[in-house]
Design an enzyme around this catalytic site. Structure first.
Site, PDB file in Angstrom:
ATOM      1  CE  LYS A 107      -4.227  -1.946   1.913  1.00  0.00           C
ATOM      2  NZ  LYS A 107      -3.837  -3.363   2.145  1.00  0.00           N
TER       3      LYS A 107
HETATM    4  C1  LIG Z   1      -4.511  -4.521   1.605  1.00  0.00           C
HETATM    5  C2  LIG Z   1      -3.749  -5.802   1.606  1.00  0.00           C
HETATM    6  C3  LIG Z   1      -4.076  -6.882   0.749  1.00  0.00           C
HETATM    7  C4  LIG Z   1      -5.302  -6.861  -0.145  1.00  0.00           C
HETATM    8  O1  LIG Z   1      -5.158  -6.014  -1.247  1.00  0.00           O
HETATM    9  P1  LIG Z   1      -6.465  -5.590  -2.096  1.00  0.00           P
HETATM   10  O2  LIG Z   1      -5.961  -4.622  -3.100  1.00  0.00           O
HETATM   11  O3  LIG Z   1      -7.410  -4.973  -1.118  1.00  0.00           O
HETATM   12  O4  LIG Z   1      -7.007  -6.824  -2.702  1.00  0.00           O
HETATM   13  C5  LIG Z   1      -3.255  -7.994   0.728  1.00  0.00           C
HETATM   14  N1  LIG Z   1      -2.189  -8.092   1.539  1.00  0.00           N
HETATM   15  C6  LIG Z   1      -1.844  -7.102   2.389  1.00  0.00           C
HETATM   16  C7  LIG Z   1      -0.663  -7.285   3.266  1.00  0.00           C
HETATM   17  C8  LIG Z   1      -2.603  -5.922   2.460  1.00  0.00           C
HETATM   18  O5  LIG Z   1      -2.258  -4.954   3.321  1.00  0.00           O
END
Ligand SMILES: *Cc1c(COP(=O)(O)O)cnc(C)c1O
Length: 436
Positions: A107
């Site tokens: 993210k």
């Molecule tokens: C947010 C997150 C996900 C999921 O990603 P999406 O784009 O919501 O499908 C997977 N793994 C981690 C570690 C995350 O923080």
């Protein structure tokens, strides 16, 4: 470029409006009206290009109508300040490590891009911009670190008292500067409700410029396509067709992969891998899409029962469900299978998976067992240290935290606290304006 709402293709807005609004007024998600295809020359040269050089081309193709070349360079340089190594785990199975950013999760890419894009789009704006974000942990830390010291922007992170892990809390409460942490005496849903109410309040609207930076914002979603191109550039030459396996919750990451594919990246197929929150794999396997309450699992950042980016997946498939089902294959796994995969991969190869990456790995292996003519990359979305206690218990070993995370733990927590009450939150916000 115009951006349309997934609820109504005739509702179209500028890039600036799409980014500042986050969600369309009709609750739809914004999508680029036109997806540009990259020229053949780009793909012929891609193996010789750096991550940033790839970024200039891809972001340039998407944003050249709205930003000048210097701004595009700024945006890419600000975002790509850490690498995304492609690591061979075994045979045809590669891990794309997306956890080398400041908060150890993928993210960070979206958050850094979003903060820079907002500040570029708001150049000349006299009022201070205030970004409100409600978090159960991860989003708050990624957004806070992405916006840290960005001029003209103040971030207010609302989080539920006592419901966020110590590491996560430290990552947004110790920064200071333009990052304010507001502890709410309630649960995550209360924090989210306060934020939603603030956007609807006429008095706040009249007095301050508020925006959201939540995970469905186009400015967080689009940059996630970049590392699919980069992974492809790093993959050793092969005759085999390429499949990406994406451990998924809200399905933004997977959608961004389809965006890269539509821009011309030769991806044969995707694997949607989830924990027991499995509404999308079930849909892909023939059932009706039906949102459900979420179930807690060890891959808790993917505990999503109503994945908001599902409508982006459909939009990218021209609203054709069969096309989506052919392009994306769905698998889901229990906590037990996830933990077993972590143990087995560690003992066979030495590679350490955390639970989210392990779900992606399992999805990829399940797919490759039926398609031996494919080579696969799964996305490892977080550092094992981010889920240290679970990983240590499953693998029976000590996980060391990267130095930059240890630093957060030494920092001093600085917060303000409010009751779970909209009037209290509103007064807190209005006091900000009068004091600046
Ligand atoms: C947010 C997150 C996900 C999921 O990603 P999406 O784009 O919501 O499908 C997977 N793994 C981690 C570690 C995350 O923080």
């Amino acid at each position: 470029m115009k951006y349309y709402s997934t609820q109504n293709k005739d509702h179209q807005v500028s890039l600036k409006e799409a980014v500042i609004q986050g969600l369309a007024p009709d609750q739809g998600l914004y999508m680029p009206l036109h997806i540009p295809e990259l020229p053949d020359g780009f793909f012929e040269n891609i193996k010789k290009m750096s991550f940033r050089e790839i970024g200039y081309e891809v972001i340039g193709a998407l944003f050249s109508e709205d930003l000048n070349p210097d701004q595009i360079k700024d945006l890419v340089d600000h975002t790509l300040v850490f690498d995304a190594p492609l690591v061979q785990v075994e045979g045809d199975v590669y891990s794309l490590e997306l956890f080398h950013g400041p908060t150890l999760a993928f993210k960070d890419f979206g958050a850094r891009f979003c903060s820079k894009l907002m500040s570029l789009l708001l150049e000349g704006e006299e009022r201070k911009v205030r970004v409100l974000v409600a978090t159960s942990g991860d989003t708050g830390s990624a957004v806070a670190n992405g916006f840290y010291k960005v001029p003209g922007v103040e971030v207010i992170v609302l989080y539920p008292k006592g419901k966020v892990s110590e590491i996560q809390e430290k990552q947004f409460t110790t920064l200071g500067e333009n990052i304010l942490a507001l502890e709410v005496d309630g649960v995550f849903d209360d924090c989210q409700k306060l934020v939603k109410e603030a956007f609807l309040d006429p008095e706040l609207k009249a007095n301050m410029l508020l925006t959201s930076a939540n995970s469905i914002n186009i400015a967080r979603w689009i940059p996630q396509c970049l590392y699919y191109f980069y992974a492809f550039s790093k993959l050793p030459l092969t005759q085999k067709e390429l499949v990406f396996a994406v451990p998924s919750g809200n399905f933004g990451n997977l959608g961004a992969g389809i965006l890269a594919q539509k821009m011309g990246l030769p991806i044969a197929r995707f694997v949607a891998a989830t924990n027991m929150n499995k509404v999308v794999p079930e849909f892909l396997n023939g059932e009706i899409f039906l949102a459900k309450p979420s179930i807690p699992t060890i891959s808790n950042s993917m505990d999503v029962g109503n994945p908001s980016n599902f409508y982006r997946l459909l939009a990218l498939s021209d609203q054709d469900e069969e096309k989506l089902k052919d392009n994306v294959r769905g698998y889901y796994f229990s906590d037990k299978a996830t933990a077993e995969a972590m143990v087995s991969v560690k003992s066979r190869t030495g590679y350490i998976l955390e639970p989210h990456g392990a779900v992606g790995y399992l999805g990829l292996k399940a797919y490759l067992s039926q398609h031996p003519d494919h080579v696969g990359i799964f996305l490892e979305t977080a550092h094992p240290g981010k889920f240290r206690s679970v990983v240590e218990e499953i693998l029976q070993m000590k996980i060391t935290l990267p130095e930059r995370l240890e630093k957060f733990l030494e920092g001093t927590k600085k917060i303000e606290a409010i009751d779970n009450d909209f009037e209290a939150f509103k007064n807190y916000l209005l006091a900000k304006v009068s004091s600046h």
